[in-house]
Design a protein around this motif. Structure first.
Motif, PDB file in Angstrom:
ATOM      1  N   THR A  25      11.501  29.318 -26.664  1.00 32.26           N
ATOM      2  CA  THR A  25      10.327  28.516 -26.325  1.00 32.26           C
ATOM      3  C   THR A  25       9.542  29.212 -25.226  1.00 32.26           C
ATOM      4  O   THR A  25      10.117  29.727 -24.270  1.00 32.26           O
ATOM      5  CB  THR A  25      10.768  27.123 -25.833  1.00 32.26           C
ATOM      6  OG1 THR A  25      11.540  26.506 -26.860  1.00 32.26           O
ATOM      7  CG2 THR A  25       9.578  26.252 -25.505  1.00 32.26           C
ATOM      8  N   CYS A  26       8.214  29.203 -25.344  1.00 33.16           N
ATOM      9  CA  CYS A  26       7.361  29.841 -24.343  1.00 33.16           C
ATOM     10  C   CYS A  26       7.255  28.951 -23.111  1.00 33.16           C
ATOM     11  O   CYS A  26       7.105  27.733 -23.215  1.00 33.16           O
ATOM     12  CB  CYS A  26       5.967  30.103 -24.922  1.00 33.16           C
ATOM     13  SG  CYS A  26       4.868  30.925 -23.758  1.00 33.16           S
ATOM     14  N   CYS A  29       2.968  28.049 -22.884  1.00 34.11           N
ATOM     15  CA  CYS A  29       2.306  27.200 -23.886  1.00 34.11           C
ATOM     16  C   CYS A  29       3.253  26.160 -24.493  1.00 34.11           C
ATOM     17  O   CYS A  29       2.828  25.310 -25.250  1.00 34.11           O
ATOM     18  CB  CYS A  29       1.673  28.050 -24.981  1.00 34.11           C
ATOM     19  SG  CYS A  29       2.853  28.970 -25.990  1.00 34.11           S
ATOM     20  N   VAL A  35       8.370  32.741 -28.887  1.00 38.83           N
ATOM     21  CA  VAL A  35       8.645  33.952 -28.121  1.00 38.83           C
ATOM     22  C   VAL A  35       9.688  34.778 -28.861  1.00 38.83           C
ATOM     23  O   VAL A  35      10.804  34.321 -29.098  1.00 38.83           O
ATOM     24  CB  VAL A  35       9.150  33.602 -26.705  1.00 38.83           C
ATOM     25  CG1 VAL A  35       9.554  34.838 -25.955  1.00 38.83           C
ATOM     26  CG2 VAL A  35       8.084  32.841 -25.947  1.00 38.83           C
ATOM     27  N   ASP A  49       7.370  38.832 -26.305  1.00 37.43           N
ATOM     28  CA  ASP A  49       5.993  38.518 -26.698  1.00 37.43           C
ATOM     29  C   ASP A  49       5.926  37.099 -27.221  1.00 37.43           C
ATOM     30  O   ASP A  49       6.771  36.685 -28.017  1.00 37.43           O
ATOM     31  CB  ASP A  49       5.508  39.462 -27.804  1.00 37.43           C
ATOM     32  CG  ASP A  49       5.310  40.871 -27.302  1.00 37.43           C
ATOM     33  OD1 ASP A  49       4.608  41.045 -26.304  1.00 37.43           O
ATOM     34  OD2 ASP A  49       5.872  41.803 -27.932  1.00 37.43           O
ATOM     35  N   CYS A  50       4.872  36.366 -26.804  1.00 38.07           N
ATOM     36  CA  CYS A  50       4.606  35.035 -27.344  1.00 38.07           C
ATOM     37  C   CYS A  50       3.559  35.170 -28.436  1.00 38.07           C
ATOM     38  O   CYS A  50       2.501  35.773 -28.217  1.00 38.07           O
ATOM     39  CB  CYS A  50       4.121  34.083 -26.256  1.00 38.07           C
ATOM     40  SG  CYS A  50       3.736  32.446 -26.888  1.00 38.07           S
ATOM     41  N   CYS A  53       0.312  32.273 -27.226  1.00 41.04           N
ATOM     42  CA  CYS A  53      -0.558  32.487 -26.063  1.00 41.04           C
ATOM     43  C   CYS A  53      -0.678  33.948 -25.664  1.00 41.04           C
ATOM     44  O   CYS A  53      -1.466  34.283 -24.782  1.00 41.04           O
ATOM     45  CB  CYS A  53      -0.099  31.655 -24.873  1.00 41.04           C
ATOM     46  SG  CYS A  53       1.504  32.119 -24.211  1.00 41.04           S
ATOM     47  N   GLN A  55       1.523  35.957 -24.129  1.00 34.21           N
ATOM     48  CA  GLN A  55       2.257  36.414 -22.957  1.00 34.21           C
ATOM     49  C   GLN A  55       3.132  37.605 -23.339  1.00 34.21           C
ATOM     50  O   GLN A  55       3.717  37.643 -24.420  1.00 34.21           O
ATOM     51  CB  GLN A  55       3.143  35.294 -22.405  1.00 34.21           C
ATOM     52  CG  GLN A  55       2.408  34.268 -21.609  1.00 34.21           C
ATOM     53  CD  GLN A  55       1.911  34.821 -20.295  1.00 34.21           C
ATOM     54  OE1 GLN A  55       2.569  35.649 -19.656  1.00 34.21           O
ATOM     55  NE2 GLN A  55       0.748  34.383 -19.900  1.00 34.21           N
ATOM     56  N   TYR A  71      15.093  37.055 -21.759  1.00 36.00           N
ATOM     57  CA  TYR A  71      14.440  35.759 -21.577  1.00 36.00           C
ATOM     58  C   TYR A  71      14.764  35.182 -20.201  1.00 36.00           C
ATOM     59  O   TYR A  71      13.883  34.672 -19.506  1.00 36.00           O
ATOM     60  CB  TYR A  71      14.866  34.794 -22.680  1.00 36.00           C
ATOM     61  CG  TYR A  71      14.184  33.455 -22.633  1.00 36.00           C
ATOM     62  CD1 TYR A  71      12.873  33.303 -23.062  1.00 36.00           C
ATOM     63  CD2 TYR A  71      14.844  32.318 -22.162  1.00 36.00           C
ATOM     64  CE1 TYR A  71      12.236  32.083 -23.035  1.00 36.00           C
ATOM     65  CE2 TYR A  71      14.214  31.095 -22.130  1.00 36.00           C
ATOM     66  CZ  TYR A  71      12.916  30.977 -22.570  1.00 36.00           C
ATOM     67  OH  TYR A  71      12.288  29.761 -22.534  1.00 36.00           O
ATOM     68  N   TRP A  74      12.785  36.878 -17.567  1.00 35.84           N
ATOM     69  CA  TRP A  74      11.391  36.420 -17.617  1.00 35.84           C
ATOM     70  C   TRP A  74      11.238  35.076 -16.907  1.00 35.84           C
ATOM     71  O   TRP A  74      10.301  34.866 -16.142  1.00 35.84           O
ATOM     72  CB  TRP A  74      10.945  36.319 -19.067  1.00 35.84           C
ATOM     73  CG  TRP A  74       9.534  35.870 -19.273  1.00 35.84           C
ATOM     74  CD1 TRP A  74       8.419  36.349 -18.657  1.00 35.84           C
ATOM     75  CD2 TRP A  74       9.078  34.865 -20.175  1.00 35.84           C
ATOM     76  NE1 TRP A  74       7.298  35.702 -19.133  1.00 35.84           N
ATOM     77  CE2 TRP A  74       7.679  34.789 -20.068  1.00 35.84           C
ATOM     78  CE3 TRP A  74       9.717  34.031 -21.079  1.00 35.84           C
ATOM     79  CZ2 TRP A  74       6.917  33.905 -20.823  1.00 35.84           C
ATOM     80  CZ3 TRP A  74       8.952  33.167 -21.828  1.00 35.84           C
ATOM     81  CH2 TRP A  74       7.571  33.107 -21.695  1.00 35.84           C
TER      82      TRP A  74
END
Length: 124
Positions: A25-26, A29, A35, A49-50, A53, A55, A71, A74
């Protein structure tokens, strides 16, 4: 008299480990499964990478790293940036108009607005 023999159990095979997820999950957004993470162990780089959105995040990895580790890094980096921004805003101590609010030293404030008097520009 002899003891009863227990029923022999058949040996179980090795447990199958479920693979760790590589789609998440981003944070920005909040779209689920948006993601995607790619891990390049030869280059020592993990990229995230999303799809929604846009990202993008890259970090260094080692031979033990998995997409979950990229993840998590991040998430930690996003939290660190948010905390840094909140500390900067707190240190600036500015009002919404960008100028510091004027303070009154009187203890008996009867208007009920506290010790802060807003700037006159806010009421135009």
């Amino acid at each position: 008299m002899g003891k009863r023999k227990k029923a022999t159990r058949k040996p179980t095979g090795p447990r199958r480990n479920e693979p760790l997820p590589s789609v998440f999950t981003c944070l920005f957004c909040n779209h689920e499964k948006a993601v995607s993470i790619k891990v390049d162990k030869k280059a020592g780089v993990g990229s995230l990478d999303c799809k929604i959105c846009g990202q993008h995040f890259q970090c260094g990895i080692n031979y033990l790293s998995a997409p979950v580790d990229v993840y998590a890094e991040w998430v930690d980096a996003a939290d660190a940036v948010a905390q840094e921004n909140s500390e900067k805003a707190k240190a600036a101590g500015r009002s919404s108009s960008g100028r510091p609010a004027r303070r009154v030293e009187a203890d008996d404030d009867e208007d009920g607005y506290g010790d802060v008097i807003p700037d006159d520009d806010d009421y135009e």
